[in-house]
Design a protein around this motif. Sequence first.
Motif, mmCIF file in Angstrom:
data_model
loop_
_atom_site.group_PDB
_atom_site.id
_atom_site.type_symbol
_atom_site.label_atom_id
_atom_site.label_comp_id
_atom_site.label_asym_id
_atom_site.label_seq_id
_atom_site.Cartn_x
_atom_site.Cartn_y
_atom_site.Cartn_z
ATOM 1 N N ILE A 11 0.851 -1.190 0.000
ATOM 2 C CA ILE A 11 0.000 0.000 0.000
ATOM 3 C C ILE A 11 0.889 1.243 0.000
ATOM 4 O O ILE A 11 1.786 1.361 0.838
ATOM 5 C CB ILE A 11 -0.919 0.021 1.234
ATOM 6 N N PRO A 12 0.677 2.200 -0.914
ATOM 7 C CA PRO A 12 1.494 3.411 -0.947
ATOM 8 C C PRO A 12 1.502 4.114 0.408
ATOM 9 O O PRO A 12 0.491 4.129 1.124
ATOM 10 C CB PRO A 12 0.816 4.275 -2.021
ATOM 11 N N ALA A 13 2.646 4.693 0.741
ATOM 12 C CA ALA A 13 2.791 5.351 2.047
ATOM 13 C C ALA A 13 1.776 6.469 2.218
ATOM 14 O O ALA A 13 1.231 6.670 3.305
ATOM 15 C CB ALA A 13 4.218 5.888 2.194
ATOM 16 N N SER A 14 1.521 7.225 1.145
ATOM 17 C CA SER A 14 0.560 8.332 1.240
ATOM 18 C C SER A 14 -0.836 7.806 1.565
ATOM 19 O O SER A 14 -1.580 8.425 2.340
ATOM 20 C CB SER A 14 0.534 9.132 -0.064
ATOM 21 N N LEU A 36 -4.031 19.564 13.329
ATOM 22 C CA LEU A 36 -3.206 18.430 12.940
ATOM 23 C C LEU A 36 -1.726 18.796 13.025
ATOM 24 O O LEU A 36 -1.353 19.977 12.950
ATOM 25 C CB LEU A 36 -3.544 18.001 11.511
ATOM 26 N N PRO A 37 -0.857 17.799 13.171
ATOM 27 C CA PRO A 37 0.579 18.080 13.219
ATOM 28 C C PRO A 37 1.031 18.774 11.931
ATOM 29 O O PRO A 37 0.464 18.558 10.851
ATOM 30 C CB PRO A 37 1.206 16.680 13.341
ATOM 31 N N SER A 38 2.054 19.586 12.054
ATOM 32 C CA SER A 38 2.602 20.248 10.872
ATOM 33 C C SER A 38 3.263 19.211 9.967
ATOM 34 O O SER A 38 3.562 18.088 10.384
ATOM 35 C CB SER A 38 3.618 21.309 11.285
ATOM 36 N N THR A 39 3.509 19.594 8.723
ATOM 37 C CA THR A 39 4.172 18.674 7.800
ATOM 38 C C THR A 39 5.565 18.323 8.315
ATOM 39 O O THR A 39 6.036 17.198 8.131
ATOM 40 C CB THR A 39 4.271 19.294 6.403
ATOM 41 N N ARG A 40 6.219 19.279 8.969
ATOM 42 C CA ARG A 40 7.553 19.009 9.521
ATOM 43 C C ARG A 40 7.473 17.958 10.622
ATOM 44 O O ARG A 40 8.285 17.020 10.674
ATOM 45 C CB ARG A 40 8.180 20.295 10.066
ATOM 46 N N GLN A 41 6.487 18.115 11.518
ATOM 47 C CA GLN A 41 6.339 17.151 12.612
ATOM 48 C C GLN A 41 6.029 15.755 12.090
ATOM 49 O O GLN A 41 6.600 14.759 12.548
ATOM 50 C CB GLN A 41 5.215 17.625 13.553
ATOM 51 N N LEU A 42 5.121 15.676 11.108
ATOM 52 C CA LEU A 42 4.773 14.369 10.566
ATOM 53 C C LEU A 42 5.934 13.756 9.792
ATOM 54 O O LEU A 42 6.108 12.537 9.779
ATOM 55 C CB LEU A 42 3.539 14.481 9.656
ATOM 56 N N ALA A 43 6.722 14.591 9.138
ATOM 57 C CA ALA A 43 7.882 14.082 8.413
ATOM 58 C C ALA A 43 8.863 13.433 9.376
ATOM 59 O O ALA A 43 9.431 12.361 9.108
ATOM 60 C CB ALA A 43 8.550 15.211 7.631
ATOM 61 N N ARG A 50 8.022 15.902 3.179
ATOM 62 C CA ARG A 50 6.993 16.886 3.500
ATOM 63 C C ARG A 50 6.044 17.104 2.331
ATOM 64 O O ARG A 50 4.861 17.403 2.527
ATOM 65 C CB ARG A 50 7.635 18.202 3.926
ATOM 66 N N ASN A 51 6.542 16.963 1.108
ATOM 67 C CA ASN A 51 5.657 17.122 -0.054
ATOM 68 C C ASN A 51 4.581 16.040 -0.081
ATOM 69 O O ASN A 51 3.433 16.286 -0.470
ATOM 70 C CB ASN A 51 6.466 17.073 -1.352
ATOM 71 N N THR A 52 4.955 14.822 0.329
ATOM 72 C CA THR A 52 3.976 13.725 0.387
ATOM 73 C C THR A 52 2.901 14.028 1.417
ATOM 74 O O THR A 52 1.706 13.817 1.178
ATOM 75 C CB THR A 52 4.674 12.399 0.739
ATOM 76 N N ILE A 53 3.306 14.551 2.557
ATOM 77 C CA ILE A 53 2.352 14.879 3.616
ATOM 78 C C ILE A 53 1.448 16.031 3.177
ATOM 79 O O ILE A 53 0.235 16.016 3.421
ATOM 80 C CB ILE A 53 3.105 15.232 4.911
ATOM 81 N N SER A 54 2.017 17.005 2.504
ATOM 82 C CA SER A 54 1.203 18.114 1.988
ATOM 83 C C SER A 54 0.151 17.614 1.013
ATOM 84 O O SER A 54 -0.993 18.080 1.005
ATOM 85 C CB SER A 54 2.102 19.154 1.303
ATOM 86 N N LYS A 55 0.538 16.648 0.192
ATOM 87 C CA LYS A 55 -0.407 16.070 -0.763
ATOM 88 C C LYS A 55 -1.557 15.383 -0.030
ATOM 89 O O LYS A 55 -2.726 15.497 -0.421
ATOM 90 C CB LYS A 55 0.322 15.075 -1.670
#
Length: 333
Positions: A11-14, A36-43, A50-55
């Motif tokens: 399953i894709p990570a995203s 929600l956590p920031s993209t930096r925190q989730l990364a 971070r681009n994946t999390i933003s998506k």
Amino acid sequence: MRFHIQQESDIPASTQLFNQICFAIAARHFPPGHRLPSTRQLAMQTGLHRNTISKVYRQLENDGVVEAMAGSGIYVRDQQKPRELKTPAGLRYKEHPDINREARQCVDGLLSAGCTLQQARQLLTAEIDWRLRCGTRVLVSTPQEDLGASRLIAEELGPNLQVPVEVVPLEDLQRVLESSHNGTVVTSRYFLQPVEQLARQHGVRAVAVDLNDFRDELTMLKQLRSGSCVGLVSISPGILRAAEVILHSMRGQELLVMTASPDVGSRLLALCRAAAHVLCDRPSLPLVEQTLRQNRAQLMRLPQVHCAHSYLGGQAIDLLKKEIGLVNASASA
């Protein structure tokens, strides 16, 4: 709540992250208004870019699950707050260019049926929550000619998985997956290869479920005396064909075998008249019993009816839960 990405998973990570966030929201671990956590925190937590999390966050926002506040962050949207509907782009909306009008007509229909505005909101919210629950949906797919097999699988999965389960003919699977790239496609092992090829193209998982070994039914059939007539009734033509082959391999010409679909009344009646034993699946049972009741006067004797209450193997549902991450998601929650 921490999110865990299984790098070795197909399953894709995203998709894993999307599903876990939706689960957290649906289970109220992230209540309305929660930031929600920031993209930096989730990364840092997941190891994703971070681009994946933003998506993932953009997809959640497009689905109406969260809302972005400029300079503040991403927040879980309060489903009871009014939201301006934007007409999404894409082929699937060409037939409904005015989404706002569609929404108004839906609400008007509920009001015309006697609902108050509060009741209409509760009904719509409940339906949307159901479809978004866990960020997961299961598509059960087999060819159109044997869609009955999908119906049998879906009937057992729905109450046990507690996520939306939809039956989709294999011929329509491409179109359905093009409109939404989340979910898991479930099929029997007989159709895994073509289903897997389509699922792989859209980055979703295809899982085959094991079927019941029907040990009790086979034991009963082995004990029937030679010359007995056996009737097989199922909503799945594939099951009927497979059952005939199995019976022939077991008993050769010793048994007379008749098959029928429950929706073909004349064939079903002829089967009930001739067979001493009728084996059927659960969806067929009411029609078999109805045929026997309505034609009792015409029958010299009533056949013994045996219903196979389970189509899937004993561990199939538990294994599927693990395959699509429902067990792990519940544990981490």
